[in-house]
Scaffold this motif. Structure first.
Motif, PDB file in Angstrom:
ATOM      1  N   GLU A   1      -5.822  -5.753  -5.712  1.00  0.00           N
ATOM      2  CA  GLU A   1      -6.109  -6.027  -4.303  1.00  0.00           C
ATOM      3  C   GLU A   1      -7.365  -5.283  -3.866  1.00  0.00           C
ATOM      4  O   GLU A   1      -8.216  -5.814  -3.152  1.00  0.00           O
ATOM      5  N   PHE A   2      -7.478  -4.058  -4.318  1.00  0.00           N
ATOM      6  CA  PHE A   2      -8.661  -3.252  -4.009  1.00  0.00           C
ATOM      7  C   PHE A   2      -9.918  -3.836  -4.647  1.00  0.00           C
ATOM      8  O   PHE A   2     -10.945  -4.018  -3.978  1.00  0.00           O
TER       9      PHE A   2
ATOM     10  N   TRP B   1       0.859  -1.190   0.000  1.00  0.00           N
ATOM     11  CA  TRP B   1       0.000   0.000   0.000  1.00  0.00           C
ATOM     12  C   TRP B   1       0.889   1.232   0.000  1.00  0.00           C
ATOM     13  O   TRP B   1       2.104   1.130   0.179  1.00  0.00           O
TER      14      TRP B   1
ATOM     15  N   SER C   1     -11.236  -6.922  -2.908  1.00  0.00           N
ATOM     16  CA  SER C   1     -11.453  -6.831  -1.462  1.00  0.00           C
ATOM     17  C   SER C   1     -12.928  -6.977  -1.100  1.00  0.00           C
ATOM     18  O   SER C   1     -13.828  -6.599  -1.865  1.00  0.00           O
ATOM     19  N   ASP C   2     -13.167  -7.508   0.085  1.00  0.00           N
ATOM     20  CA  ASP C   2     -14.538  -7.609   0.599  1.00  0.00           C
ATOM     21  C   ASP C   2     -15.157  -6.231   0.757  1.00  0.00           C
ATOM     22  O   ASP C   2     -16.356  -6.043   0.519  1.00  0.00           O
TER      23      ASP C   2
END
Length: 239
Positions: free
Chosen positions: A195-196, A153, A199-200
């Motif tokens: 990843e974003f 990140w 994501s949940d």
């Protein structure tokens, strides 16, 4: 410290807060992300931008989404809404970032968004060359790549406010021409965006909702979108 870091919002969590939103708008997406991660309980109202509800126009000074209404007042800027939510509850430490994070947000909201719009909507801007504008946008992403090459990140091993304020716009830019983005963006930037998208949190805040109308049963956002019992009209389609 930037103006965002200095702001004293003075609002308290209210169960009857109302968040006017539009699913695909990157400004609205980032507001929903922060409200969801903070677990603040708001009523979520999906707005049709080409036919805006009178209640929304009566609330929003600018007539744009997102717009948050509480008993204490109205917030009409997405970053203000993010900070409002996180100052009530910040379980993942999004606000724990250096001043450089606010500077990146300023650059994303300014020059990068300007270049993004003139790439995606170049026919709306007289004299805009989409290739020149795309190059300007990629220059900003290359700056981010320098940070993302060392960490998952922008400021380490966990997302911060800057990540979640900027990623919805990177998503919008990427999907102008996804194969080209995949070929040109650095590996850190691609991993960061993926990843974003996987994501949940992103999934939970991107449910497709029916357009809100006066008198509709309440849809809530309190960590995730909660539909009224009789509303079986929503589907999840994150991308």
């Amino acid at each position: 410290m930037s103006i965002y870091g200095k702001m004293k919002m003075g609002f308290c969590a209210m169960a009857d807060a109302v968040l006017y939103s539009f699913r695909r708008c990157p400004y609205a997406i980032r507001a929903r992300l922060a409200v969801a991660v903070a677990g603040v309980d708001v009523e979520l109202r999906e707005i049709l931008l080409r036919d805006k509800a009178p209640a929304f126009l009566a609330t929003s000074p600018s007539g744009t989404v997102p717009c948050l209404e509480t008993a204490a007042g109205v917030l009409d800027e997405s970053l203000d809404i993010m900070i409002w939510a996180l100052r009530q509850n910040d379980p993942d430490g999004w606000l724990d970032m250096p001043e450089a994070g606010y500077e990146l947000i300023d650059e994303a909201d300014g020059p990068f968004k300007r270049a993004l719009d003139r790439t995606k909507y170049h026919t709306r801007y007289i004299g805009a060359d989409p290739e020149v504008q795309r190059s300007l946008a990629m220059s900003f992403l290359n700056t981010l790549e320098n940070q993302l090459a060392a960490h998952p990140w922008l400021f380490g091993d966990a997302p911060r406010l800057a990540d979640m304020a900027i990623l919805p716009f990177v998503r919008q830019f990427a999907f102008i021409d996804k194969p080209r983005f995949d070929a040109e963006a650095g590996p850190g930037t691609q991993r960061w965006l993926n990843e974003f998208l996987m994501s949940d949190l992103f999934r939970k805040t991107m449910l497709k909702l029916p357009v809100w109308a006066e008198g509709d049963p309440m849809t809530r956002l309190d960590g995730e979108i909660r539909l009224p019992q009789d509303a079986g009209r929503t589907t999840s389609a994150p991308h």
